[in-house]
Design a protein around this motif. Structure first.
Motif, PDB file in Angstrom:
ATOM      1  N   SER A   7       0.855  -1.181   0.000  1.00  0.00           N
ATOM      2  CA  SER A   7       0.000   0.000   0.000  1.00  0.00           C
ATOM      3  C   SER A   7       0.893   1.234   0.000  1.00  0.00           C
ATOM      4  CB  SER A   7      -0.902   0.002   1.238  1.00  0.00           C
ATOM      5  OG  SER A   7      -0.132   0.127   2.414  1.00  0.00           O
ATOM      6  N   GLY A   8       0.287   2.389   0.092  1.00  0.00           N
ATOM      7  CA  GLY A   8       1.075   3.606   0.119  1.00  0.00           C
ATOM      8  C   GLY A   8       2.032   3.652   1.287  1.00  0.00           C
ATOM      9  N   ALA A   9       1.606   3.098   2.419  1.00  0.00           N
ATOM     10  CA  ALA A   9       2.450   3.131   3.619  1.00  0.00           C
ATOM     11  C   ALA A   9       3.414   1.957   3.676  1.00  0.00           C
ATOM     12  CB  ALA A   9       1.561   3.136   4.866  1.00  0.00           C
ATOM     13  N   HIS A  10       3.114   0.890   2.919  1.00  0.00           N
ATOM     14  CA  HIS A  10       3.919  -0.329   2.982  1.00  0.00           C
ATOM     15  C   HIS A  10       4.315  -0.741   1.569  1.00  0.00           C
ATOM     16  CE1 HIS A  10       2.779  -0.521   7.147  1.00  0.00           C
ATOM     17  NE2 HIS A  10       1.506  -0.560   6.826  1.00  0.00           N
ATOM     18  N   SER A  11       5.609  -0.890   1.338  1.00  0.00           N
ATOM     19  CA  SER A  11       6.115  -1.082  -0.024  1.00  0.00           C
ATOM     20  C   SER A  11       5.988  -2.507  -0.542  1.00  0.00           C
ATOM     21  CB  SER A  11       7.587  -0.651  -0.094  1.00  0.00           C
ATOM     22  OG  SER A  11       8.357  -1.410   0.827  1.00  0.00           O
ATOM     23  N   GLY A  12       5.900  -3.494   0.332  1.00  0.00           N
ATOM     24  CA  GLY A  12       5.897  -4.867  -0.151  1.00  0.00           C
ATOM     25  C   GLY A  12       4.711  -5.674   0.375  1.00  0.00           C
ATOM     26  N   ALA A  13       4.292  -6.672  -0.421  1.00  0.00           N
ATOM     27  CA  ALA A  13       3.235  -7.576   0.024  1.00  0.00           C
ATOM     28  C   ALA A  13       3.817  -8.595   0.997  1.00  0.00           C
ATOM     29  CB  ALA A  13       2.608  -8.281  -1.170  1.00  0.00           C
ATOM     30  N   VAL A  14       2.994  -9.057   1.918  1.00  0.00           N
ATOM     31  CA  VAL A  14       3.426 -10.048   2.904  1.00  0.00           C
ATOM     32  C   VAL A  14       2.552 -11.286   2.752  1.00  0.00           C
ATOM     33  CG1 VAL A  14       3.688 -10.602   5.350  1.00  0.00           C
ATOM     34  CG2 VAL A  14       4.178  -8.287   4.540  1.00  0.00           C
ATOM     35  N   GLU A  15       3.177 -12.428   2.457  1.00  0.00           N
ATOM     36  CA  GLU A  15       2.431 -13.672   2.339  1.00  0.00           C
ATOM     37  C   GLU A  15       2.075 -14.198   3.729  1.00  0.00           C
ATOM     38  OE1 GLU A  15       4.758 -16.414   0.075  1.00  0.00           O
ATOM     39  OE2 GLU A  15       4.212 -15.479  -1.850  1.00  0.00           O
ATOM     40  N   ILE A  16       0.867 -14.728   3.852  1.00  0.00           N
ATOM     41  CA  ILE A  16       0.381 -15.286   5.113  1.00  0.00           C
ATOM     42  C   ILE A  16       0.091 -16.770   4.924  1.00  0.00           C
ATOM     43  CG2 ILE A  16      -1.347 -15.153   6.947  1.00  0.00           C
ATOM     44  CD1 ILE A  16       0.267 -12.622   6.764  1.00  0.00           C
ATOM     45  N   VAL A  38       5.367 -15.838   7.854  1.00  0.00           N
ATOM     46  CA  VAL A  38       4.282 -15.432   8.747  1.00  0.00           C
ATOM     47  C   VAL A  38       3.206 -16.518   8.717  1.00  0.00           C
ATOM     48  CG1 VAL A  38       2.558 -13.670   9.277  1.00  0.00           C
ATOM     49  CG2 VAL A  38       4.766 -13.009   8.282  1.00  0.00           C
ATOM     50  N   THR A  39       2.920 -17.109   9.877  1.00  0.00           N
ATOM     51  CA  THR A  39       1.919 -18.171   9.978  1.00  0.00           C
ATOM     52  C   THR A  39       0.777 -17.716  10.872  1.00  0.00           C
ATOM     53  OG1 THR A  39       3.605 -19.894   9.729  1.00  0.00           O
ATOM     54  CG2 THR A  39       1.501 -20.566  10.660  1.00  0.00           C
ATOM     55  N   LEU A  40      -0.430 -17.889  10.392  1.00  0.00           N
ATOM     56  CA  LEU A  40      -1.622 -17.549  11.160  1.00  0.00           C
ATOM     57  C   LEU A  40      -2.352 -18.849  11.490  1.00  0.00           C
ATOM     58  CD1 LEU A  40      -4.158 -14.704  10.299  1.00  0.00           C
ATOM     59  CD2 LEU A  40      -4.782 -16.771  11.537  1.00  0.00           C
ATOM     60  N   THR A  65       7.697  -6.509  13.102  1.00  0.00           N
ATOM     61  CA  THR A  65       8.476  -7.691  13.469  1.00  0.00           C
ATOM     62  C   THR A  65       9.392  -8.110  12.335  1.00  0.00           C
ATOM     63  OG1 THR A  65       6.701  -8.445  14.938  1.00  0.00           O
ATOM     64  CG2 THR A  65       8.330 -10.090  14.247  1.00  0.00           C
ATOM     65  N   LEU A  66       8.876  -8.083  11.111  1.00  0.00           N
ATOM     66  CA  LEU A  66       9.698  -8.427   9.944  1.00  0.00           C
ATOM     67  C   LEU A  66      10.835  -7.418   9.758  1.00  0.00           C
ATOM     68  CD1 LEU A  66       6.907  -9.460   7.409  1.00  0.00           C
ATOM     69  CD2 LEU A  66       8.594 -10.978   8.456  1.00  0.00           C
ATOM     70  N   ALA A  67      10.552  -6.151   9.987  1.00  0.00           N
ATOM     71  CA  ALA A  67      11.565  -5.115   9.811  1.00  0.00           C
ATOM     72  C   ALA A  67      12.670  -5.231  10.846  1.00  0.00           C
ATOM     73  CB  ALA A  67      10.924  -3.729   9.892  1.00  0.00           C
ATOM     74  N   ALA A  68      12.332  -5.770  12.031  1.00  0.00           N
ATOM     75  CA  ALA A  68      13.318  -5.882  13.107  1.00  0.00           C
ATOM     76  C   ALA A  68      14.235  -7.083  12.949  1.00  0.00           C
ATOM     77  CB  ALA A  68      12.601  -5.957  14.458  1.00  0.00           C
ATOM     78  N   MET A  69      13.900  -7.973  12.025  1.00  0.00           N
ATOM     79  CA  MET A  69      14.746  -9.146  11.827  1.00  0.00           C
ATOM     80  C   MET A  69      16.081  -8.720  11.238  1.00  0.00           C
ATOM     81  SD  MET A  69      12.072 -12.045  10.490  1.00  0.00           S
ATOM     82  CE  MET A  69      13.301 -13.332  10.644  1.00  0.00           C
ATOM     83  N   PRO A  70      17.181  -9.344  11.655  1.00  0.00           N
ATOM     84  CA  PRO A  70      18.501  -8.930  11.177  1.00  0.00           C
ATOM     85  C   PRO A  70      18.672  -9.171   9.687  1.00  0.00           C
ATOM     86  CG  PRO A  70      18.646 -11.002  12.381  1.00  0.00           C
ATOM     87  CD  PRO A  70      17.254 -10.485  12.583  1.00  0.00           C
ATOM     88  N   VAL A  71      19.362  -8.241   9.049  1.00  0.00           N
ATOM     89  CA  VAL A  71      19.699  -8.395   7.640  1.00  0.00           C
ATOM     90  C   VAL A  71      20.928  -9.296   7.546  1.00  0.00           C
ATOM     91  CG1 VAL A  71      20.420  -7.216   5.537  1.00  0.00           C
ATOM     92  CG2 VAL A  71      18.777  -6.129   7.101  1.00  0.00           C
ATOM     93  N   VAL A  72      20.791 -10.379   6.806  1.00  0.00           N
ATOM     94  CA  VAL A  72      21.909 -11.319   6.685  1.00  0.00           C
ATOM     95  C   VAL A  72      23.047 -10.664   5.911  1.00  0.00           C
ATOM     96  CG1 VAL A  72      22.633 -13.530   5.737  1.00  0.00           C
ATOM     97  CG2 VAL A  72      20.389 -13.308   6.812  1.00  0.00           C
ATOM     98  N   ALA A  73      24.229 -10.691   6.513  1.00  0.00           N
ATOM     99  CA  ALA A  73      25.379 -10.033   5.897  1.00  0.00           C
ATOM    100  C   ALA A  73      26.562 -10.988   5.854  1.00  0.00           C
ATOM    101  CB  ALA A  73      25.756  -8.774   6.680  1.00  0.00           C
ATOM    102  N   GLY A  74      27.254 -11.008   4.715  1.00  0.00           N
ATOM    103  CA  GLY A  74      28.460 -11.805   4.612  1.00  0.00           C
ATOM    104  C   GLY A  74      29.599 -11.163   5.397  1.00  0.00           C
ATOM    105  N   VAL A  75      30.539 -11.978   5.824  1.00  0.00           N
ATOM    106  CA  VAL A  75      31.681 -11.516   6.613  1.00  0.00           C
ATOM    107  C   VAL A  75      32.930 -11.532   5.733  1.00  0.00           C
ATOM    108  CG1 VAL A  75      33.203 -12.113   8.537  1.00  0.00           C
ATOM    109  CG2 VAL A  75      30.725 -12.229   8.820  1.00  0.00           C
TER     110      VAL A  75
END
Length: 232
Positions: A7-16, A38-40, A65-75
């Motif tokens: 939506s305008g406030a949210h850039s991506g769709a979230v599968e449930i 995401v499981t309901l 909650t999804l935004a707070a998940m760590p971004v996987v980064a290579g070392v």
């Protein structure tokens, strides 16, 4: 698969993922720490439209909650990596080993395999620290650890089997030493009480007084330890 649309406030769709359960008495949501799924969960006779209405009502929580998940980064060389609670920068250096020098983690050899070498270094350090802590706490309650296994788990930081075998996430060595010690005390306490009863927590308190601070750190900061990838 149903989705929460962009939506305008949210850039991506979230599968449930909808999961009907005979044990479910109400709608409940879970965001996997492993893959962000995401499981309901819903009662068997509930309608999908009702489930998605519930999801839409919780959309802000789901996205936060999804935004707070760590971004996987290579070392690699130049990366900051937590080692026993300290952020150390990977640098190249002479010799044959990986070693800590001041605020750096010196990695000898080909920079292209620095990530793999650092991962191996952390796992070896984790085994050393966790075996020592487990044996120390087990001695305090008159028990003996049969073996210690390290894994890269996301659902739990450790576990204890009936035969005294302990399993830990090797990523605990990236946390402050006090956090690693608390988890070792927690799992050793299960040698006395294979549950989370008041009696169990009394054993934990005896082994590691004021453990609540370390437990809170794991709940608030522990997930970030999974953001680092040590691959080839």
């Amino acid at each position: 698969m149903p989705v929460l649309p962009a939506s305008g406030a949210h850039s991506g769709a979230v599968e449930i993922t909808l999961k009907r359960s005979a044990r479910a008495r109400r709608f409940s949501l879970r965001v996997s720490r492993l893959d962000g799924r995401v499981t309901l969960s819903m009662p068997v006779r509930a309608r999908e439209a009702e489930a998605m209405a519930f999801a839409r009502a919780q959309e802000e929580w789901i996205r936060a909650t999804l935004a707070a998940m760590p971004v996987v980064a290579g070392v690699g060389i130049g990366t900051l990596v937590p080692v026993e609670g300290r952020m150390l920068r990977l640098v190249t250096g002479p010799g044959r080993s990986v070693r800590i020098e001041d605020e750096t983690l010196v990695v000898a050899g080909d920079p292209a395999v620095a990530s793999v070498r650092v991962g191996a270094f952390l796992k070896a350090l984790a085994r050393e620290r966790l075996v020592a802590a487990s044996d120390r706490y087990a001695a305090q309650i008159g028990r003996k650890v049969s073996r210690v296994t390290l894994r890269d788990t996301r659902s739990r930081w450790g576990s204890c089997a009936h035969d005294g075998a302990l399993m830990y996430s090797w990523r605990l060595v990236m946390a402050p030493p006090s956090v690693l010690d608390y988890v070792a005390a927690h799992e050793v306490a299960h040698m006395v009480e294979m549950n989370h009863s008041d009696r169990f927590w009394a054993v934990v308190e005896r082994l590691y007084p004021r453990w609540q601070v370390q437990r809170r750190w794991l709940h608030t900061e522990g997930q970030a330890l999974h953001a680092f990838r040590f691959g080839g």
